[in-house]
Design an enzyme around this catalytic site. Structure first.
Site, PDB file in Angstrom:
ATOM      1  N   CYS A 116       0.698  -1.239   0.066  1.00 14.00           N
ATOM      2  CA  CYS A 116       0.183   0.043   0.062  1.00 14.00           C
ATOM      3  C   CYS A 116       0.906   1.188  -0.127  1.00 14.00           C
ATOM      4  CB  CYS A 116      -1.052  -0.181   1.132  1.00 14.00           C
ATOM      5  SG  CYS A 116      -1.805  -1.417   1.238  1.00 14.00           S
ATOM      6  N   HIS A 257      -3.329   6.810   2.312  1.00 13.45           N
ATOM      7  CA  HIS A 257      -3.765   5.645   1.982  1.00 13.45           C
ATOM      8  C   HIS A 257      -5.238   5.315   2.493  1.00 13.45           C
ATOM      9  CE1 HIS A 257      -4.225   1.474   0.969  1.00 13.45           C
ATOM     10  NE2 HIS A 257      -4.003   1.023   2.226  1.00 13.45           N
ATOM     11  N   ASN A 287     -10.211  -0.341   0.238  1.00 11.84           N
ATOM     12  CA  ASN A 287      -8.662  -0.518   0.280  1.00 11.84           C
ATOM     13  C   ASN A 287      -8.256  -0.972  -1.076  1.00 11.84           C
ATOM     14  OD1 ASN A 287      -5.992  -0.774   0.467  1.00 11.84           O
ATOM     15  ND2 ASN A 287      -6.082  -1.467   2.712  1.00 11.84           N
TER      16      ASN A 287
HETATM   17  N1  ACO Z   1     -18.048  -8.114  10.873  1.00 15.08           N
HETATM   18  C1  ACO Z   1     -18.345  -8.126  12.241  1.00 15.08           C
HETATM   19  N2  ACO Z   1     -17.335  -8.478  13.007  1.00 15.08           N
HETATM   20  C2  ACO Z   1     -16.227  -8.540  12.855  1.00 15.08           C
HETATM   21  C3  ACO Z   1     -15.735  -8.241  11.607  1.00 15.08           C
HETATM   22  C4  ACO Z   1     -16.708  -7.873  10.563  1.00 15.08           C
HETATM   23  N3  ACO Z   1     -16.259  -7.946   9.319  1.00 15.08           N
HETATM   24  N4  ACO Z   1     -14.234  -8.247  11.566  1.00 15.08           N
HETATM   25  C5  ACO Z   1     -13.923  -8.684  12.779  1.00 15.08           C
HETATM   26  N5  ACO Z   1     -15.015  -8.444  13.696  1.00 15.08           N
HETATM   27  C6  ACO Z   1     -15.332  -8.779  15.266  1.00 15.08           C
HETATM   28  C7  ACO Z   1     -13.796  -9.344  15.665  1.00 15.08           C
HETATM   29  O1  ACO Z   1     -13.960 -10.728  15.586  1.00 15.08           O
HETATM   30  C8  ACO Z   1     -14.049  -9.185  17.150  1.00 15.08           C
HETATM   31  O2  ACO Z   1     -14.726  -9.473  17.588  1.00 15.08           O
HETATM   32  P1  ACO Z   1     -14.512  -9.990  19.610  1.00 15.08           P
HETATM   33  O3  ACO Z   1     -14.331  -8.635  19.944  1.00 15.08           O
HETATM   34  O4  ACO Z   1     -15.672 -10.833  19.897  1.00 15.08           O
HETATM   35  O5  ACO Z   1     -13.275 -10.748  19.405  1.00 15.08           O
HETATM   36  C9  ACO Z   1     -14.688  -7.421  17.118  1.00 15.08           C
HETATM   37  O6  ACO Z   1     -15.205  -7.369  15.501  1.00 15.08           O
HETATM   38  C10 ACO Z   1     -13.413  -6.340  17.187  1.00 15.08           C
HETATM   39  O7  ACO Z   1     -12.425  -6.751  16.204  1.00 15.08           O
HETATM   40  P2  ACO Z   1     -11.266  -5.716  15.930  1.00 15.08           P
HETATM   41  O8  ACO Z   1     -10.105  -6.270  15.047  1.00 15.08           O
HETATM   42  O9  ACO Z   1     -10.549  -5.242  17.272  1.00 15.08           O
HETATM   43  O10 ACO Z   1     -11.785  -4.596  15.186  1.00 15.08           O
HETATM   44  P3  ACO Z   1     -10.989  -3.195  14.812  1.00 15.08           P
HETATM   45  O11 ACO Z   1     -12.083  -2.054  15.501  1.00 15.08           O
HETATM   46  O12 ACO Z   1      -9.694  -3.227  15.073  1.00 15.08           O
HETATM   47  O13 ACO Z   1     -11.332  -2.866  13.100  1.00 15.08           O
HETATM   48  C11 ACO Z   1      -9.819  -3.334  11.288  1.00 15.08           C
HETATM   49  C12 ACO Z   1     -10.859  -4.158  12.508  1.00 15.08           C
HETATM   50  C13 ACO Z   1     -11.040  -2.827  10.205  1.00 15.08           C
HETATM   51  C14 ACO Z   1      -9.299  -4.470  10.332  1.00 15.08           C
HETATM   52  C15 ACO Z   1      -8.932  -2.425  11.852  1.00 15.08           C
HETATM   53  O14 ACO Z   1      -8.109  -2.951  12.909  1.00 15.08           O
HETATM   54  C16 ACO Z   1      -8.037  -1.588  10.737  1.00 15.08           C
HETATM   55  O15 ACO Z   1      -8.331  -1.004   9.953  1.00 15.08           O
HETATM   56  N6  ACO Z   1      -6.791  -2.015  10.776  1.00 15.08           N
HETATM   57  C17 ACO Z   1      -5.839  -1.430   9.627  1.00 15.08           C
HETATM   58  C18 ACO Z   1      -5.869  -2.220   8.523  1.00 15.08           C
HETATM   59  C19 ACO Z   1      -4.964  -1.441   7.517  1.00 15.08           C
HETATM   60  O16 ACO Z   1      -4.845  -0.185   7.702  1.00 15.08           O
HETATM   61  N7  ACO Z   1      -4.407  -2.086   6.713  1.00 15.08           N
HETATM   62  C20 ACO Z   1      -3.303  -1.208   5.872  1.00 15.08           C
HETATM   63  C21 ACO Z   1      -2.487  -1.947   5.026  1.00 15.08           C
HETATM   64  S1  ACO Z   1      -3.462  -3.264   3.720  1.00 15.08           S
HETATM   65  C22 ACO Z   1      -2.235  -3.725   2.929  1.00 15.08           C
HETATM   66  O17 ACO Z   1      -1.062  -3.165   2.938  1.00 15.08           O
HETATM   67  C23 ACO Z   1      -2.402  -4.401   1.589  1.00 15.08           C
END
Ligand code: ACO
Length: 331
Positions: A116, A257, A287
């Site tokens: 990314c 990004h 993304n």
């Molecule tokens: N729908 C419903 N629930 C979900 C989903 C979903 N799609 N995905 C995860 N959950 C649940 C999890 O299981 C967890 O449940 P639990 O509390 O019972 O364990 C809960 O939601 C919270 O999960 P988190 O992982 O803590 O959620 P978070 O608020 O951190 O959001 C996310 C997740 C959106 C992935 C976030 O962490 C994020 O954006 N991270 C950065 C990603 C990124 O920037 N990538 C960039 C580079 S990509 C590349 O280089 C190719």
């Protein structure tokens, strides 16, 4: 002796049109998720997918063609094509396919992989060729088809990604409009986000075996990548601004990004950039990895948001892990 202009100008942008959309509603029929969860946690409402018959190469060529048209540059004048991608059609590289599609017969073309961060890394790399007087006209494309490598049963990643391509044309000019940059890598964090090759031994003879495996889908520790992004991205932008002898007050647009709206909001808050100065199109695209920055740039240019002379602080971050910022003036 011939004198070459050594400044860098960004003179055209383009992006590919992907008619296929995948909404949060459709995703909620595939995995245990909901529009409410995806929208509130990420800001994404839909993403676009590559159509059957299209490829990474055709998307990249479409974006490049549009950028050349905006710049008023003929393909035959292009000397370098840099294709930032992690999802080539061919592991040997897809940039040459773009060169052939465009009819850019005078251009050397190669791929650059930095996930990314790929577009920012490629933009800075391309600028060095112009600054050293080697090339005067360069096309930089960011394109990815992450849908090929997404685990569509993993709700923690499949809701995030979309396909896309964006491009810019760089030209040598008397004033350097790439004002500052900073690029970083930290391989010790590689495990948090990867698309790894898994080797399986394949015996050629009883004594000799080769590796015959395949790539496994994207695996991500979202929380760690989130923490990495909100802490490192403001720092790298501040360093790039420092090199440009600018402050955050000089930025017209923050162009990050497009990974997660919460990351954009947190970075903007840390840098004290007003929300209406932050470009965001992830609601519509998700993304798109290396495509996300040039895609958002092109949409903002065509919408008349970004004007000639505007100062843009762009920053990419992602797998590797890699992150980097480029401060430039448009036009
Ligand atoms: N729908 C419903 N629930 C979900 C989903 C979903 N799609 N995905 C995860 N959950 C649940 C999890 O299981 C967890 O449940 P639990 O509390 O019972 O364990 C809960 O939601 C919270 O999960 P988190 O992982 O803590 O959620 P978070 O608020 O951190 O959001 C996310 C997740 C959106 C992935 C976030 O962490 C994020 O954006 N991270 C950065 C990603 C990124 O920037 N990538 C960039 C580079 S990509 C590349 O280089 C190719």
């Amino acid at each position: 002796m011939e004198q070459f202009l050594r400044g860098v100008s960004l003179v055209g942008s383009g992006s590919a049109y992907l008619p296929l959309t995948l909404t949060n509603h459709t995703l909620s029929q595939l995995v245990d998720t909901s529009d409410e969860w995806i929208t509130s946690r990420t800001g994404i409402r839909q993403r676009h997918l590559v159509s059957h018959g299209d490829s990474l190469g055709t998307l990249a060529s479409q974006a490049a063609r549009q950028a050349l048209a905006m710049a008023g540059v003929e393909p035959g004048a292009v000397q370098l094509i840099l294709l930032a991608t992690s999802t080539p059609d061919d592991l040997f590289g897809s940039a040459c396919q773009v060169q052939a599609d465009l009819g850019a017969t005078q251009a050397v073309a190669f791929d650059l992989t930095a996930a990314c961060s790929g577009f920012v890394f490629a933009l800075v790399t391309a600028a060095q060729y112009i600054r050293t007087g080697v090339f005067q006209t360069v096309v930089v494309v960011g394109a990815d088809v992450l849908s090929r490598w997404t685990d569509w049963s993993d709700r923690s990643t499949c809701v995030l990604f979309g396909d896309g391509a964006g491009a810019v044309v760089l030209q040598a000019s008397d004033r350097d409009r790439l004002l500052g940059f900073e690029l970083c890598s930290d391989g010790s964090l590689n495990d948090h986000l990867k698309l790894p090759y898994q080797a399986v031994p394949d015996p050629l003879t009883p004594e000799l075996s080769v590796q015959k495996g395949g790539f496994t889908p994207i695996a991500m520790n979202g929380r760690e990548i989130y923490k990495f992004a909100v802490s490192r991205v403001p720092q790298v932008i501040e360093k790039a601004l420092f090199r440009a002898d600018l402050t955050t007050g000089d930025i017209d647009w923050l162009l990050l990004h497009q990974a997660n709206q919460r990351i954009l909001d947190a970075v903007a808050e840390r840098l004290q950039v007003a929300p209406d100065r932050v470009l965001s199109n992830m609601a519509n695209h998700g993304n798109t990895s290396a495509a996300s920055i040039p895609l958002a740039l092109d949409e903002a240019v065509r919408a008349g948001q970004i004007q000639v002379g505007d100062t843009i602080a762009a920053a990419g971050f992602g797998a590797g892990v890699t992150w980097g910022s480029a401060i430039f003036q448009w036009g």
